[in-house]
Scaffold this motif. Structure first.
Motif, PDB file in Angstrom:
ATOM      1  N   MET A   1     -62.165 -19.422  -0.376  1.00 26.23           N
ATOM      2  CA  MET A   1     -62.067 -18.556  -1.528  1.00 26.23           C
ATOM      3  C   MET A   1     -62.099 -19.416  -2.775  1.00 26.23           C
ATOM      4  SD  MET A   1     -59.021 -15.909  -2.438  1.00 26.23           S
ATOM      5  CE  MET A   1     -59.402 -14.710  -1.214  1.00 26.23           C
ATOM      6  N   SER A   2     -62.840 -19.029  -3.751  1.00 27.38           N
ATOM      7  CA  SER A   2     -62.905 -19.785  -4.988  1.00 27.38           C
ATOM      8  C   SER A   2     -62.380 -18.929  -6.127  1.00 27.38           C
ATOM      9  CB  SER A   2     -64.338 -20.225  -5.253  1.00 27.38           C
ATOM     10  OG  SER A   2     -65.155 -19.087  -5.412  1.00 27.38           O
ATOM     11  N   GLY A   3     -62.189 -19.583  -7.282  1.00 29.74           N
ATOM     12  CA  GLY A   3     -61.686 -18.849  -8.431  1.00 29.74           C
ATOM     13  C   GLY A   3     -60.178 -18.736  -8.387  1.00 29.74           C
ATOM     14  N   ALA A   4     -59.637 -17.992  -9.347  1.00 33.68           N
ATOM     15  CA  ALA A   4     -58.196 -17.826  -9.449  1.00 33.68           C
ATOM     16  C   ALA A   4     -57.672 -17.008  -8.275  1.00 33.68           C
ATOM     17  CB  ALA A   4     -57.846 -17.146 -10.767  1.00 33.68           C
ATOM     18  N   SER A   5     -56.500 -17.383  -7.827  1.00 31.46           N
ATOM     19  CA  SER A   5     -55.863 -16.657  -6.735  1.00 31.46           C
ATOM     20  C   SER A   5     -54.444 -16.288  -7.157  1.00 31.46           C
ATOM     21  CB  SER A   5     -55.842 -17.504  -5.463  1.00 31.46           C
ATOM     22  OG  SER A   5     -55.060 -18.670  -5.653  1.00 31.46           O
ATOM     23  N   THR A   6     -53.839 -15.398  -6.398  1.00 29.83           N
ATOM     24  CA  THR A   6     -52.472 -14.964  -6.678  1.00 29.83           C
ATOM     25  C   THR A   6     -51.494 -15.760  -5.830  1.00 29.83           C
ATOM     26  OG1 THR A   6     -52.463 -13.303  -4.927  1.00 29.83           O
ATOM     27  CG2 THR A   6     -53.303 -12.605  -7.108  1.00 29.83           C
ATOM     28  N   ILE A   7     -50.218 -15.662  -6.181  1.00 37.20           N
ATOM     29  CA  ILE A   7     -49.179 -16.302  -5.378  1.00 37.20           C
ATOM     30  C   ILE A   7     -49.261 -15.776  -3.947  1.00 37.20           C
ATOM     31  CG2 ILE A   7     -46.682 -16.452  -5.002  1.00 37.20           C
ATOM     32  CD1 ILE A   7     -46.344 -16.493  -8.055  1.00 37.20           C
ATOM     33  N   GLY A   8     -49.454 -14.481  -3.805  1.00 40.53           N
ATOM     34  CA  GLY A   8     -49.543 -13.883  -2.473  1.00 40.53           C
ATOM     35  C   GLY A   8     -50.700 -14.438  -1.668  1.00 40.53           C
ATOM     36  N   GLU A   9     -51.835 -14.637  -2.309  1.00 36.83           N
ATOM     37  CA  GLU A   9     -52.994 -15.202  -1.609  1.00 36.83           C
ATOM     38  C   GLU A   9     -52.724 -16.648  -1.195  1.00 36.83           C
ATOM     39  OE1 GLU A   9     -56.647 -12.660  -3.603  1.00 36.83           O
ATOM     40  OE2 GLU A   9     -55.841 -14.389  -4.691  1.00 36.83           O
ATOM     41  N   ARG A  10     -51.974 -17.375  -2.019  1.00 37.22           N
ATOM     42  CA  ARG A  10     -51.644 -18.753  -1.670  1.00 37.22           C
ATOM     43  C   ARG A  10     -50.636 -18.800  -0.524  1.00 37.22           C
ATOM     44  NH1 ARG A  10     -52.604 -18.834  -7.164  1.00 37.22           N
ATOM     45  NH2 ARG A  10     -50.421 -18.711  -7.788  1.00 37.22           N
ATOM     46  N   ILE A  11     -49.676 -17.885  -0.515  1.00 35.53           N
ATOM     47  CA  ILE A  11     -48.738 -17.816   0.621  1.00 35.53           C
ATOM     48  C   ILE A  11     -49.509 -17.467   1.891  1.00 35.53           C
ATOM     49  CG2 ILE A  11     -46.819 -16.494   1.618  1.00 35.53           C
ATOM     50  CD1 ILE A  11     -45.674 -16.360  -1.268  1.00 35.53           C
ATOM     51  N   LYS A  12     -50.434 -16.532   1.784  1.00 38.79           N
ATOM     52  CA  LYS A  12     -51.264 -16.172   2.935  1.00 38.79           C
ATOM     53  C   LYS A  12     -52.075 -17.380   3.414  1.00 38.79           C
ATOM     54  CE  LYS A  12     -54.790 -12.933   4.513  1.00 38.79           C
ATOM     55  NZ  LYS A  12     -55.608 -11.763   4.140  1.00 38.79           N
ATOM     56  N   ALA A  13     -52.587 -18.180   2.487  1.00 39.89           N
ATOM     57  CA  ALA A  13     -53.356 -19.372   2.858  1.00 39.89           C
ATOM     58  C   ALA A  13     -52.489 -20.352   3.646  1.00 39.89           C
ATOM     59  CB  ALA A  13     -53.927 -20.044   1.609  1.00 39.89           C
ATOM     60  N   VAL A  14     -51.227 -20.493   3.243  1.00 42.63           N
ATOM     61  CA  VAL A  14     -50.304 -21.359   3.989  1.00 42.63           C
ATOM     62  C   VAL A  14     -50.101 -20.799   5.390  1.00 42.63           C
ATOM     63  CG1 VAL A  14     -47.961 -22.275   4.109  1.00 42.63           C
ATOM     64  CG2 VAL A  14     -49.147 -22.186   1.904  1.00 42.63           C
TER      65      VAL A  14
END
Length: 141
Positions: free
Chosen positions: A1-14
């Protein structure tokens, strides 16, 4: 995923990086699946205490979780060789199957991280030592 992401998307990435499902990841963090889903979807902000758990248990930089723009987890302690960690995780899973030991996903991931932090690399020598250790543990049942 590129571009700005949300905190939730970053937690999901983890979570996706760990290989755990929502239920297992939420449990490992000490929260409900419902709370995790809410964070991932942006319905609620995660508690600050979560940042310490992500840093301690998954070596994720809390600043990246809060302020990051992409969905590639940043290490807190140092650069992580994700391919090496994945190979070690596969070794742990393979050896567990070989010796008949069933570890929950979060324990398997934690064991791979301990081996990783110890400097071991995936390979025959590591698997032999791991096999001996896990075989000894499985015989204790």
């Amino acid at each position: 995923m590129s571009g700005a992401s949300t905190i939730g998307e970053r937690i999901k990435a983890v979570r996706l990086r760990t290989g755990l499902g929502q239920e297992a990841f939420a449990k490992a963090l000490g929260y409900s699946k419902r709370a995790l889903v809410s964070w991932e979807l942006g319905g609620a902000e995660p508690p600050v205490a979560l940042m310490a758990k992500l840093r301690r248990d998954y070596d994720v930089d809390p600043e990246w979780v809060i302020l990051g723009e992409d969905t590639v987890p940043r290490s807190y302690y140092g650069p992580v060789d994700w391919d090496r960690l994945d190979r070690l995780r596969n070794d742990v899973d393979t050896v567990c199957r070989d010796v008949g030991l069933k570890l929950p996903d979060e324990r398997s991931q934690a064991l791979a991280r301990v081996i990783y932090d110890g400097g071991a690399d995936a390979g025959a020598a590591n698997r032999k030592q791991l096999r001996g250790t896990l075989l000894a543990l499985s015989l204790g049942d």
